[in-house]
Design an enzyme around this catalytic site. Structure first.
Site, PDB file in Angstrom:
ATOM      1  N   LEU A  36       0.885  -1.162   0.000  1.00 56.93           N
ATOM      2  CA  LEU A  36       0.000   0.000   0.000  1.00 56.93           C
ATOM      3  C   LEU A  36       0.922   1.211   0.000  1.00 56.93           C
ATOM      4  O   LEU A  36       1.901   1.239   0.763  1.00 56.93           O
ATOM      5  CB  LEU A  36      -0.907   0.028   1.238  1.00 56.93           C
ATOM      6  N   ASP A  37       0.641   2.209  -0.844  1.00 59.40           N
ATOM      7  CA  ASP A  37       1.555   3.335  -0.904  1.00 59.40           C
ATOM      8  C   ASP A  37       1.506   4.145   0.380  1.00 59.40           C
ATOM      9  O   ASP A  37       0.664   3.917   1.256  1.00 59.40           O
ATOM     10  CB  ASP A  37       1.322   4.186  -2.156  1.00 59.40           C
ATOM     11  N   LEU A  38       2.414   5.108   0.484  1.00 55.39           N
ATOM     12  CA  LEU A  38       2.640   5.837   1.733  1.00 55.39           C
ATOM     13  C   LEU A  38       1.363   6.372   2.364  1.00 55.39           C
ATOM     14  O   LEU A  38       1.127   6.206   3.566  1.00 55.39           O
ATOM     15  CB  LEU A  38       3.609   6.996   1.475  1.00 55.39           C
TER      16      LEU A  38
END
Length: 240
Positions: free
Chosen positions: A102-104
């Site tokens: 999951l991105d930042l």
């Protein structure tokens, strides 16, 4: 047994990550580097080292889900010292690692394991496992834009497969709209790039489901172990 399967089963890293290390010459069998994935070993007699450390088979596998908050990188470590999801599971054995990314700034359901076969089963593109997201986007996409998202839209990494996109609600002032989005691909930042392509950038993004496994009411920043039934159901997923 194939070398990468043996190492992944030991819980050191996913099978995909192991293949990259093999190709980089960071894996040895009986003291000799192996550069080609697929090399077969005798698990009873061969000695395997991964980045200079002996590989030992695991006696216990761990499977858990985390409700990831925004602001954490999905990686085991960061050279710049930024917070990673491993900080949120620091009390568990360091053999576990996140399954996928999951991105930042994306929140929600993230799986961890030390079972390479489990990770491989969930990550391999051919299995087309559905993932469900809640997306809050700027403005009010019209029906034509939503249809483009459903049919597949071009983003930097290629054209997306058809997706399930349902409008849930519009804010009172019309400044934002909430959608449920179901995809079965793993293109980088896919949901964000899909909405950007139709002119409605994502404000907030949360993954709520992987296959039949739901995030539920797990508090943000907390984790729980998966039940045997949940593990079995995930292993049986085929994307249908």
């Amino acid at each position: 047994m194939r070398l990468e399967k043996y190492i992944a089963t030991s819980g050191i890293a996913s099978r995909r990550a192991v293949k990259k290390r093999i190709q980089a010459g960071l894996v040895t069998v009986n003291g000799e580097p192996v550069f080609v994935p697929g090399h077969r070993i005798n698990v009873e007699t061969d000695t395997v080292e991964f980045e200079g450390k002996p590989v030992e088979p695991l006696t216990e596998h761990i499977y858990l889900m985390l409700n990831k908050p925004a602001g954490y990188l999905t990686t085991r470590s960061d050279e710049r010292g930024r917070p990673t999801v491993m900080n949120l599971v620091a009390d568990l054995p360091d053999s576990i690692y996140p399954v996928g990314r999951l991105d930042l700034e994306t929140e929600g359901l993230l799986l961890f394991t030390n079972d390479g076969n489990f990770a491989y089963r969930l990550l391999h593109p051919s299995h087309e496992i559905e993932k469900t997201y809640l997306a809050w986007v700027k403005g009010m996409p019209n029906d034509a834009a939503i249809q483009r998202l459903r049919e597949g839209i071009t983003i930097p990494s290629g054209t997306t497969a058809p997706a399930k996109v349902e409008r849930l609600k519009i804010s009172r002032d019309g400044a934002s709209t909430q959608f449920e989005v179901v995809i079965h691909e793993g293109k980088k930042r896919q949901v964000r790039l899909m909405f950007k392509a139709v002119g409605h950038p994502v404000i907030r993004l949360q993954r709520t489901r992987i296959g039949n496994l739901q995030l539920g009411n797990l508090p943000q920043g907390q984790y729980r172990l998966l039940t045997p039934r949940e593990i079995t159901a995930l292993m049986k997923l085929n994307g249908q």
